[in-house]
Design a protein around this motif. Structure first.
Motif, mmCIF file in Angstrom:
data_model
loop_
_atom_site.group_PDB
_atom_site.id
_atom_site.type_symbol
_atom_site.label_atom_id
_atom_site.label_comp_id
_atom_site.label_asym_id
_atom_site.label_seq_id
_atom_site.Cartn_x
_atom_site.Cartn_y
_atom_site.Cartn_z
ATOM 1 N N SER A 92 -9.629 4.443 -6.173
ATOM 2 C CA SER A 92 -8.343 3.775 -5.976
ATOM 3 C C SER A 92 -8.101 2.612 -6.934
ATOM 4 O O SER A 92 -6.984 2.116 -7.031
ATOM 5 C CB SER A 92 -8.240 3.248 -4.544
ATOM 6 N N ALA A 93 -9.132 2.186 -7.636
ATOM 7 C CA ALA A 93 -8.959 1.057 -8.550
ATOM 8 C C ALA A 93 -8.102 1.478 -9.740
ATOM 9 O O ALA A 93 -7.188 0.766 -10.159
ATOM 10 C CB ALA A 93 -10.303 0.554 -9.037
ATOM 11 N N LEU A 94 -8.401 2.668 -10.278
ATOM 12 C CA LEU A 94 -7.642 3.158 -11.424
ATOM 13 C C LEU A 94 -6.191 3.356 -11.009
ATOM 14 O O LEU A 94 -5.262 3.038 -11.745
ATOM 15 C CB LEU A 94 -8.234 4.478 -11.915
ATOM 16 N N MET A 95 -6.018 3.884 -9.785
ATOM 17 C CA MET A 95 -4.672 4.127 -9.275
ATOM 18 C C MET A 95 -3.881 2.825 -9.217
ATOM 19 O O MET A 95 -2.731 2.763 -9.662
ATOM 20 C CB MET A 95 -4.791 4.763 -7.886
ATOM 21 N N GLN A 96 -4.493 1.784 -8.700
ATOM 22 C CA GLN A 96 -3.741 0.535 -8.550
ATOM 23 C C GLN A 96 -3.425 -0.100 -9.899
ATOM 24 O O GLN A 96 -2.312 -0.578 -10.133
ATOM 25 C CB GLN A 96 -4.513 -0.466 -7.683
ATOM 26 N N GLY A 97 -4.401 -0.091 -10.806
ATOM 27 C CA GLY A 97 -4.162 -0.706 -12.109
ATOM 28 C C GLY A 97 -2.984 -0.053 -12.812
ATOM 29 O O GLY A 97 -2.084 -0.723 -13.331
ATOM 30 N N LEU A 98 -2.974 1.264 -12.803
ATOM 31 C CA LEU A 98 -1.902 1.973 -13.501
ATOM 32 C C LEU A 98 -0.578 1.874 -12.750
ATOM 33 O O LEU A 98 0.492 1.790 -13.364
ATOM 34 C CB LEU A 98 -2.284 3.434 -13.723
ATOM 35 N N ALA A 99 -0.632 1.889 -11.436
ATOM 36 C CA ALA A 99 0.602 1.752 -10.652
ATOM 37 C C ALA A 99 1.267 0.426 -10.994
ATOM 38 O O ALA A 99 2.468 0.366 -11.306
ATOM 39 C CB ALA A 99 0.288 1.827 -9.167
ATOM 40 N N ASP A 100 0.489 -0.644 -10.960
ATOM 41 C CA ASP A 100 1.046 -1.963 -11.257
ATOM 42 C C ASP A 100 1.655 -2.007 -12.656
ATOM 43 O O ASP A 100 2.741 -2.535 -12.862
ATOM 44 C CB ASP A 100 -0.051 -3.045 -11.160
ATOM 45 N N GLY A 101 0.933 -1.432 -13.609
ATOM 46 C CA GLY A 101 1.358 -1.552 -15.001
ATOM 47 C C GLY A 101 2.501 -0.625 -15.388
ATOM 48 O O GLY A 101 3.452 -1.039 -16.040
ATOM 49 N N TYR A 102 2.405 0.639 -14.980
ATOM 50 C CA TYR A 102 3.434 1.594 -15.395
ATOM 51 C C TYR A 102 4.675 1.549 -14.510
ATOM 52 O O TYR A 102 5.791 1.718 -14.978
ATOM 53 C CB TYR A 102 2.900 3.037 -15.337
ATOM 54 N N PHE A 103 4.466 1.382 -13.198
ATOM 55 C CA PHE A 103 5.587 1.678 -12.304
ATOM 56 C C PHE A 103 6.071 0.533 -11.430
ATOM 57 O O PHE A 103 7.115 0.647 -10.804
ATOM 58 C CB PHE A 103 5.236 2.891 -11.435
ATOM 59 N N VAL A 104 5.315 -0.558 -11.335
ATOM 60 C CA VAL A 104 5.780 -1.641 -10.478
ATOM 61 C C VAL A 104 6.376 -2.779 -11.306
ATOM 62 O O VAL A 104 7.552 -3.098 -11.179
ATOM 63 C CB VAL A 104 4.658 -2.153 -9.545
ATOM 64 N N ILE A 105 5.571 -3.336 -12.194
ATOM 65 C CA ILE A 105 6.036 -4.521 -12.928
ATOM 66 C C ILE A 105 7.313 -4.256 -13.740
ATOM 67 O O ILE A 105 8.175 -5.137 -13.843
ATOM 68 C CB ILE A 105 4.898 -5.141 -13.789
ATOM 69 N N PRO A 106 7.517 -3.054 -14.297
ATOM 70 C CA PRO A 106 8.773 -2.845 -15.050
ATOM 71 C C PRO A 106 10.001 -3.082 -14.183
ATOM 72 O O PRO A 106 11.053 -3.485 -14.691
ATOM 73 C CB PRO A 106 8.688 -1.392 -15.491
ATOM 74 N N TYR A 107 9.875 -2.822 -12.873
ATOM 75 C CA TYR A 107 11.017 -3.046 -11.979
ATOM 76 C C TYR A 107 11.056 -4.470 -11.439
ATOM 77 O O TYR A 107 12.122 -5.022 -11.221
ATOM 78 C CB TYR A 107 10.952 -2.076 -10.798
ATOM 79 N N THR A 108 9.866 -5.030 -11.169
ATOM 80 C CA THR A 108 9.862 -6.309 -10.454
ATOM 81 C C THR A 108 9.918 -7.513 -11.389
ATOM 82 O O THR A 108 10.076 -8.642 -10.930
ATOM 83 C CB THR A 108 8.622 -6.418 -9.547
ATOM 84 N N LEU A 109 9.782 -7.273 -12.686
ATOM 85 C CA LEU A 109 9.904 -8.382 -13.631
ATOM 86 C C LEU A 109 11.383 -8.754 -13.822
ATOM 87 O O LEU A 109 11.735 -9.931 -13.937
ATOM 88 C CB LEU A 109 9.284 -7.997 -14.978
ATOM 89 N N ALA A 110 12.230 -7.731 -13.837
ATOM 90 C CA ALA A 110 13.649 -7.938 -14.166
ATOM 91 C C ALA A 110 14.346 -8.981 -13.281
ATOM 92 O O ALA A 110 15.061 -9.839 -13.811
ATOM 93 C CB ALA A 110 14.386 -6.604 -14.123
ATOM 94 N N PRO A 111 14.182 -8.949 -11.956
ATOM 95 C CA PRO A 111 14.912 -9.917 -11.130
ATOM 96 C C PRO A 111 14.582 -11.364 -11.515
ATOM 97 O O PRO A 111 15.466 -12.225 -11.515
ATOM 98 C CB PRO A 111 14.431 -9.632 -9.709
ATOM 99 N N TYR A 112 13.320 -11.605 -11.880
ATOM 100 C CA TYR A 112 12.956 -12.969 -12.287
ATOM 101 C C TYR A 112 13.606 -13.307 -13.624
ATOM 102 O O TYR A 112 14.234 -14.358 -13.785
ATOM 103 C CB TYR A 112 11.433 -13.120 -12.388
ATOM 104 N N VAL A 124 0.838 -1.192 0.000
ATOM 105 C CA VAL A 124 0.000 0.000 0.000
ATOM 106 C C VAL A 124 0.874 1.243 0.000
ATOM 107 O O VAL A 124 0.592 2.220 -0.692
ATOM 108 C CB VAL A 124 -0.949 -0.005 1.219
ATOM 109 N N TYR A 125 1.977 1.191 0.758
ATOM 110 C CA TYR A 125 2.842 2.369 0.797
ATOM 111 C C TYR A 125 3.433 2.648 -0.594
ATOM 112 O O TYR A 125 3.484 3.787 -1.055
ATOM 113 C CB TYR A 125 3.956 2.212 1.845
ATOM 114 N N ARG A 126 3.861 1.574 -1.245
ATOM 115 C CA ARG A 126 4.414 1.741 -2.593
ATOM 116 C C ARG A 126 3.363 2.330 -3.545
ATOM 117 O O ARG A 126 3.654 3.221 -4.346
ATOM 118 C CB ARG A 126 4.895 0.393 -3.123
ATOM 119 N N LEU A 127 2.144 1.843 -3.414
ATOM 120 C CA LEU A 127 1.052 2.354 -4.250
ATOM 121 C C LEU A 127 0.894 3.864 -4.053
ATOM 122 O O LEU A 127 0.780 4.632 -5.016
ATOM 123 C CB LEU A 127 -0.243 1.619 -3.896
ATOM 124 N N SER A 128 0.929 4.278 -2.798
ATOM 125 C CA SER A 128 0.775 5.708 -2.508
ATOM 126 C C SER A 128 1.944 6.501 -3.069
ATOM 127 O O SER A 128 1.766 7.603 -3.591
ATOM 128 C CB SER A 128 0.689 5.938 -0.996
#
Lengths: 251, 225, 643
Positions: C446-466, C113-117
C-alpha cells in the motif's frame, strides 16, 4: 582479517588525484565492502582527516548509487553484484586492494570515488519515456501484451543506472545502458508509437555525451549487477539504422 | 541536435561490419583458390589464368574490395579515436572478464594485416620485391604461379613473416566475424551459437589453409624435388 | 489550534467527486505564472512534479541524490494494490477501503482512505501506459497475487522490483517534462529550511551538496515529498540518506507532526551481524508462505547455537517451538507484520533467540523442501536464497535462514488536511512524508499505492484551490529568505566549529539503539520516560562533541550526515512524547501495559480515537498536542483478530 587498501583520493574535479594507502585491521568477513569503508571513514574522522567520499544509498543493490571499481572491476569481481552487496568474505586476509572511481570520460570525477553520472539522466531525458500525460490512460487490461515480450522488456528495465557497463567497457561506451532503456520501451505496445524518434534521440544523445562505441568486448554484460544482456545492443543497432533510414515513413 | 546518419557511431559500426563481410568473402575465395596448389601446378595455374581472363569483371570485384578496405580502415580508425577519447584513464590494475586478446587489439591486428597485405601485394601480385617472378612461365605459356609461390617461400624469414601475418588475420577474423554478426543485429540465442561456430570455422579454414602453404613449401611438401 | 481536516460533505462515495467539482480551478493560461517547488523525487515527488507541470505549473524539483531515479521508493519489492478486481474474486473499492481502515487499526481518516482506494485503479492504468512492465499471464493480461495476508488478489507486481519499475515510470515522466522545459530539476540539493512569508510557505533554502552554497528558491507553493523517518533507529531497511530533515524543518516552522510513534516493523529482515552494520536488508515476506518460523524451546539450546556449539539441525523436533503456529493456529507463519514481529521479540527477550547477538529466529525451509522438492523451492525463492547467501554466507537450502524484525516504514508524518496541505498554508506533504492514509499500521503493497495516488491524482486537484486564492507574490529578495538562509548557514558553521571527538555516525548509532530499545517494537512508560531523559543528553553531547573534518564549501559527507543526525536528535523526542501520550496499543504502536493475556494489543477507542498532531514549541521544550478526532461512520470499530 587485514587488508591493504589503495584508495583513489581526489579533492575535486579539477585537482589531480592519487592513491592513498590505508591498512585496515579487524575486517569481519560478514561486512559489506561499503561497511568496511564506513569503518575506515569513522577512523579517519576521529583522526580529523576527511573521510573517503563515495556515493551509496540503499545498500541492497537496487538504487544504483554505489559506484567504484575494486582491482579494476566495477563493483568488484563477483558476478551480478553491486559493491554494496559485495561482502568481505570474497577477499583474502592480507590482500591488497585498489579502489578507484568508475573511469570514463562520460563520468568525470567529482571527489574521491564520487563521479558525475548525470549524462545518463540526459540520455533518458532525450527520449527514454512514453509521452503520456497523467489521466490519459485507458484501462490497463485493454491492450494485452505477449508475456514473452513483457518478460524481455522487464529484463531490460531491470537496469539500475549505476554505470558499471561504462566503467567496465574498454571504450567507455554506454551502449548497454542506452539499449536497455530503448528496448524496454520499444518492446511494449505503449512504447511502439515513438519508437523511431526515441531510438534516434537516445543514441545520438549518448554519442554527444562523449561515450565510446561498442566493439563487442562483452565486459559490460559481465560487470552489470543485473546481468543485462548485450543482445539489447544488437537490437538497438538494428532499430537505429531502421529508424534513421525509414523512420520518416513511419515504418 | 540530430546527427547526419554518416556521423553516427552505429552507422560507422555497421559500415565496418559490412565491409568486413565483403573481405571475409574475399578471404574464403582467396584461400580456396590458393589451396589448389596442393592439387598441383596445373590446377593453380589454370585458376590464375582463369581469373585473368575474367578481365574487366575482375576489376569490379577488386574495386569493391578496395573500397571496402578503405572504408573499413577509415571508420575503424575514427571509432578507435573516439573510443580512446571516451576512456582517457584506465584502472591501476587492468582486469578483464570477457574481453579477449583479439577484441582488445583489433585495430593493431588490422593494421598489421594491412602491412602484411601491402607486402604480399608487392611480393606476389606486383612482384616488386622479386621482379624475376614476372618471367616465370609454365609449359603452356601461362604465368607459372605454382613455381612463383614455391620460389617465394624458399626464404624462411619470409615464411615466418607470412605465418605471423596469417595468425594475425586469424585473431582478427575470430573476433571480427562474431562482432560483425552481433553488430548487424543477428542476436537470437541460436544465431549467437551459430555465429560463434561460423566464426570459428572460417578462422580455422583461413589460418590453416593459408598458413599451410608456406609451411608446406618450406618443408618440401610442395615444390620439393 | 483547531485542526480542520476539510473533509468534504456528502456520502463517502461522493466526497472526492464533489470536492473536485466544488474546488476552484486555475485558468490554464495563468498556471505557468505559478511556481511550485517539489522537494523529493520518489514516487510521490516525481509523480507530482510530472503531473503538475503537465497541467502547466512552473515546477522546480529538488533531490539530494545525483539523479531523480535513486529515491528509496525504488527498493519496494512486493507490489502495489489496486481495487481492479481483475481476478473476479470479490474485490472492490469498498473492500480495499475497508481492509485499509481495519488494517490501520482504526486510526486513519476514512475520507482519505476511501479516496485512496478510488484512485488506486487509475494508478495501474497510468503506469501501464507509461510502459511499466508488470507481470502478465499467458493471455497477455495483468497478473495479480495476494499479498500480506489479504483475502483477495489485488497486488500488481513486476518481479521483486515493483518499486523500481514504478519509480522508473515516474522518473521517466519527470524527465519527459524536464526535456520539454516544464520542470527545472535540481540534483544534489538538500533542503535546509522552508521560508514563510506572512505565515505562508513561499520558498525554500537548499544547500548544494557539491559546492556547499546556499540557494534561495521562491515559489507560490511548496510540496514536500521527502519520505519517512525510519532511520531514527539508525538500523532500518531504509536507504542511508533517508532522513527527517525536510519534514522536521517544516515542523519547526509551524507544520504539525502527526502520529510519529506509528513506525512499522517488518518481521523478515536479516539480523544484525556486528557493530559495523549500516543497514538491515529486507527479505520478501513471501518467504513466510513456505518457511516455518521457530526457536529452540530450551534456553540452553539457544545459547549453544549462539555460541556455535550446536547447529539448528542438532535440535530435535520436540525441542523446537514453532511459536507462530502455536499461538495463532489459523494464520500461523503468515500472521500480520506487527504480530509476527512482536512474537519474535518476545521469544528473543526470553533468551531463546539465535544469531550471535541473540536477536534472531529461524525461518526454516527443511519441511518445504521435503514436501515440494528443492527445485520447486528454488523456482519460488531462488533469487531470495541467493541474496541471503551472498549477505550471510549461509546456504538456506541446507541450514535455516535467520531473520529478525527491523524498522521499515513510518506511518506518521506531517499532519495534512484532505487537500494534503499541512498546517502551514501553501505547504503540502505527500507520500510517506505525510500521515494521512495508513493509520497505525500500513498494509503490504500500500505504500507504493499511496505515494503515486498523492502525486498523480490528488495533489493536481487539491493544489488549485490554494493557488487560485493566493495572490501574494514574493521574490528571493524578501527579508524572510535572507533570514532563513542565515539560519541554515549558522547551523552549518556551528557544526563545523565544534571540532569535538566523536563522529556524527557514532551519535546516530547511540540514538538509534536507544530508540530501538525504548521506543521500538514494544514500549512502556518507564522506558519512554528513560528515552525522554536520555535523548536530550545525547543531543547536548552532540552539539558539544561532534567532529566534522573538512569545510562547508565542498562535498562533505560527514557534514551532510551531521545535519541529518542533528534533526533526528530533535525529532526523536517528539516521537517518544507521542508514544508516551498514546496510552493504548494500536497497530504498530504496542504499549506493553495494554495487552491481553496472550500478548495481543488492546486498543482504547474511547480515549484515543484521534490523530495526535504535535506543535513545535522549541528545542528542549515539550511539544504541544493537538487532536484530530476520527469519526468512523462507514467501518465499524472492531477488534482485529488473527487467531
Amino acid at each position: 582479517m587485514k587488508l591493504k587498501l589503495n584508495v583513489w583520493r581526489q579533492k575535486d574535479s579539477v585537482t589531480e588525484g592519487a592513491f592513498e594507502n590505508f591498512n585496515v585491521n579487524d575486517v569481519s568477513e560478514h561486512m559489506s565492502f561499503l561497511e568496511m569503508l564506513d569503518v575506515l571513514n569513522e577512523d579517519l574522522i576521529t583522526d580529523g582527516k576527511e573521510p573517503v567520499a563515495f556515493d551509496h544509498d540503499c545498500r541492497e543493490g537496487i538504487c544504483g548509487s554505489c559506484a567504484m571499481s575494486v582491482n579494476g572491476y566495477p563493483h568488484g569481481h563477483r558476478k551480478g553484484t553491486t559493491v554494496c552487496q559485495l561482502h568481505m568474505r570474497e577477499f583474502n586476509d592480507g590482500e591488497e586492494l585498489w579502489i578507484e572511481p568508475f573511469r570514463a570520460k562520460g563520468f568525470p570525477v567529482i571527489k574521491d570515488l564520487v563521479t558525475d553520472r548525470s549524462a545518463f539522466d540526459r540520455i533518458i531525458e532525450s527520449g527514454g519515456y512514453v509521452s503520456v500525460r497523467t489521466g490519459q490512460a485507458q484501462d490497463a487490461n485493454s491492450i494485452p501484451i505477449r508475456k514473452e515480450n513483457a518478460d524481455v522488456a522487464m529484463d531490460a528495465a531491470a537496469c539500475i543506472g549505476c554505470g558499471a557497463c561504462v566503467a567496465a567497457c574498454p571504450n567507455g561506451a554506454a551502449m548497454l545502458f542506452t539499449s536497455a532503456k530503448i528496448n524496454h520501451l520499444n518492446l511494449l505496445p505503449q512504447g511502439q508509437v515513438e519508437k523511431n524518434e526515441r531510438t534516434i534521440a537516445m543514441v545520438e544523445q549518448m554519442q554527444n555525451e562523449g561515450f565510446g562505441s561498442c566493439t563487442n568486448h562483452y565486459e559490460c554484460e559481465s560487470a552489470c549487477p543485473k546481468s543485462i544482456s548485450i543482445n539489447f545492443i544488437s537490437d538497438m543497432n538494428k532499430a537505429y539504422i531502421k529508424s534513421k533510414a525509414f523512420g520518416k515513413a513511419g515504418i | 541536435m540530430v546527427l547526419a546518419i554518416t556521423r553516427s557511431v552505429i552507422f560507422a559500426k555497421v559500415v565496418v561490419a559490412l565491409t568486413g563481410l565483403v573481405m571475409v568473402g574475399f578471404i574464403i575465395g582467396h584461400t580456396s583458390g590458393n589451396l589448389l596448389i596442393f592439387v598441383g601446378q596445373d590446377a593453380i595455374n589454370t585458376y590464375a589464368q582463369g581469373l585473368k581472363d575474367i578481365g574487366a569483371a575482375l576489376w569490379v570485384v577488386r574495386s569493391a574490395l578496395i573500397i571496402s578496405v578503405v572504408l573499413h580502415i577509415y571508420y575503424t580508425l575514427k571509432l578507435t579515436a573516439l573510443n580512446k577519447a571516451a576512456k582517457p584513464i584506465g584502472y591501476k590494475k587492468t582486469t578483464y572478464k570477457r574481453s579477449t586478446f583479439a577484441s582488445r587489439n583489433m585495430t593493431i591486428l588490422g593494421l598489421t594485416i594491412l602491412f602484411f597485405i601491402i607486402y604480399h601485394l608487392l611480393h606476389y601480385t606486383f612482384q616488386v620485391t622479386h621482379p624475376q617472378f614476372k618471367d616465370l612461365q609454365d609449359s603452356l605459356g601461362r604465368h607459372d604461379v605454382y613455381n612463383m609461390i614455391v620460389a617465394g617461400f624458399q626464404n624462411p624469414i619470409i615464411c615466418i613473416f607470412y605465418i605471423l601475418g596469417v595468425l594475425g588475420l586469424g585473431y582478427h577474423l575470430r573476433h571480427g566475424i562474431q562482432s560483425m554478426i552481433h553488430t548487424i543485429g543477428l542476436n537470437s540465442d541460436s544465431a549467437k551459437k551459430y555465429s560463434n561456430l561460423f566464426a570459428k570455422l572460417i578462422t580455422i579454414f583461413a589460418v590453416v589453409g593459408l598458413g599451410s602453404i608456406p609451411i608446406s613449401v618450406l618443408i618440401g611438401l610442395v615444390g620439393g624435388k | 489550534m483547531i485542526l480542520d481536516s476539510k473533509i468534504p460533505e456528502g456520502d463517502i462515495k461522493d466526497k472526492w467527486e464533489n470536492h473536485k467539482f466544488v474546488n476552484k480551478l486555475v485558468n490554464p493560461a495563468n498556471k505557468r505564472k505559478y511556481k511550485v517547488i517539489v522537494v523529493g523525487t520518489g514516487l510521490a515527488g516525481a509523480a507530482a512534479s510530472a503531473t503538475l507541470s503537465e497541467l502547466g505549473y512552473d515546477v522546480h524539483s529538488f533531490t539530494y541524490h545525483d539523479s531523480a531515479r535513486r529515491a528509496h521508493s525504488i527498493a519496494a519489492q512486493g507490489g502495489i494494490n489496486a481495487a481492479k478486481n481483475y481476478q473476479n474474486d470479490g474485490d472492490s473499492v469498498w473492500r480495499l477501503f475497508y481492509d485499509t481502515v481495519k488494517g490501520g487499526d482504526f486510526r486513519s481518516r476514512e475520507a482519505n482512505v476511501y479516496r485512496l482506494s478510488q484512485v488506486s485503479v487509475n494508478i495501474i492504468d497510468q503506469c501501464v501506459a507509461q510502459g511499466v512492465p508488470f507481470a502478465r499471464e499467458y493471455g497477455g493480461l495483468l497478473a495479480n497475487r495476494s499479498f500480506g495476508g489479504a483475502q483477495v488478489s489485488r497486488t500488481f507486481y513486476a518481479r521483486g522490483q515493483t518499486g523500481q519499475q514504478l519509480l522508473l515510470g515516474a522518473y521517466q515522466a519527470l524527465m519527459k517534462q524536464v526535456n520539454s522545459g516544464a520542470v527545472k530539476l535540481y540534483t544534489r540539493r538538500e533542503m535546509m529550511e522552508v521560508v514563510l512569508v506572512n505565515g505562508k510557505a513561499k520558498g525554500i533554502i537548499v544547500r548544494d551538496l557539491l559546492t556547499g552554497k546556499m540557494e534561495r528558491h521562491a515559489a507560490d507553493a511548496v510540496i514536500l515529498a521527502t519520505g519517512g523517518y525510519g532511520n531514527v533507529f539508525f538500523l532500518s531497511t531504509n536507504a542511508q540518506a533517508c532522513n527527517v530533515t525536510a519534514t522536521w524543518r517544516a515542523h519547526r516552522k509551524g507544520a504539525l507532526f502527526a502520529n510519529p510513534c506509528y513506525t512499522q516493523i517488518h518481521p523478515t529482515c536479516i539480523p544484525v551481524a556486528g557493530d559495523y552494520q549500516s543497514k538491515l536488508t529486507l527479505m520478501s515476506e513471501s518467504l513466510r508462505n513456505d518457511g516455518r518460523i521457530w526457536v529452540p524451546k530450551k534456553n540452553e539450546d539457544a545459547k549453544a547455537i549462539r555460541e556455535k556449539k550446536k547447529t539448528p539441525e542438532d535440535i530435535s523436533e520436540k525441542d523446537r517451538d514453532y511459536y507462530l503456529e502455536r499461538k495463532y493456529p489459523s494464520f500461523g507463519n503468515l500472521s500480520p507484520r506487527d504480530i509476527s514481529s512482536r512474537a519474535a521479540k518476545q521469544v528473543c527477550d526470553e533468551g531463546r533467540g539465535v544469531a550471535n547477538t541473540g536477536y534472531g529466529v529461524f525461518l526454516d525451509f527443511r519441511d518445504a523442501i521435503e514436501r515440494l522438492g528443492k527445485d520447486k523451492i528454488e523456482e519460488r525463492y531462488g533469487n531470495l536464497f541467493e541474496m541471503y547467501e551472498r549477505i550471510t554466507g549461509t546456504n538456506p537450502y541446507k541450514s535455516p535462514m535467520m531473520i529478525y524484525p527491523a524498522s521499515h516504514y513510518t506511518m506518521g508524518g506531517l499532519w495534512v488536511d484532505y487537500n494534503l496541505m499541512t498546517t502551514v498554508p501553501g505547504l503540502f506533504a505527500l507520500g510517506e512524508a505525510n500521515f494521512s492514509d495508513h493509520g497505525a499500521n500500513r498494509l503490504g503493497a500500500s505504500a507504493l499505492m499511496q505515494g503515486l495516488a498523492d502525486g498523480y491524482f490528488v495533489i493536481p486537484y487539491t493544489l488549485a484551490p490554494y493557488i487560485a486564492e493566493e495572490s501574494e507574490k514574493v521574490t528571493t529578495d524578501h527579508p524572510a529568505f535572507k533570514e532563513a538562509e542565515q539560519e541554515a548557514t549558522d547551523r552549518i558553521n556551528k557544526l563545523l566549529s565544534i571540532n569535538g571527538k566523536r563522529t556524527p555516525v557514532s551519535f546516530h548509532k547511540e540514538l538509534g539503539k536507544l530508540m530501538w530499545d525504548k521506543v521500538g517494537m514494544g514500549r512502556n512508560e518507564a522506558g519512554l520516560l528513560e528515552a525522554l531523559e536520555k535523548i536530550p543528553q545525547i543531543r547536548n553531547e552532540f552539539w558539544q562533541n561532534v567532529k566534522i573534518p573538512g569545510s562547508g564549501a565542498q562535498l562533505n559527507v560527514a557534514l551532510e550526515r551531521a545535519c541529518r543526525v542533528a534533526d533526528f536528535l530533535e525529532f526523536a523526542e517528539t516521537m517518544a512524547y507521542d508514544a508516551l501520550d498514546r496510552d493504548e496499543s494500536c497497530g504498530a504502536h504496542f504499549r506493553e501495559e495494554h495487552q491481553t493475556k496472550d500478548g495481543e494489543a488492546v486498543r482504547n477507542d474511547e480515549k484515543y480515537t484521534y490523530s495526535a498532531a504535535w506543535e513545535f514549541k522549541g528545542v528542549d521544550k515539550k511539544p504541544e498536542l493537538h487532536k484530530e478526532q476520527l469519526e468512523f461512520e462507514n467501518v465499524k470499530l472492531a477488534v482485529r483478530s488473527y487467531k
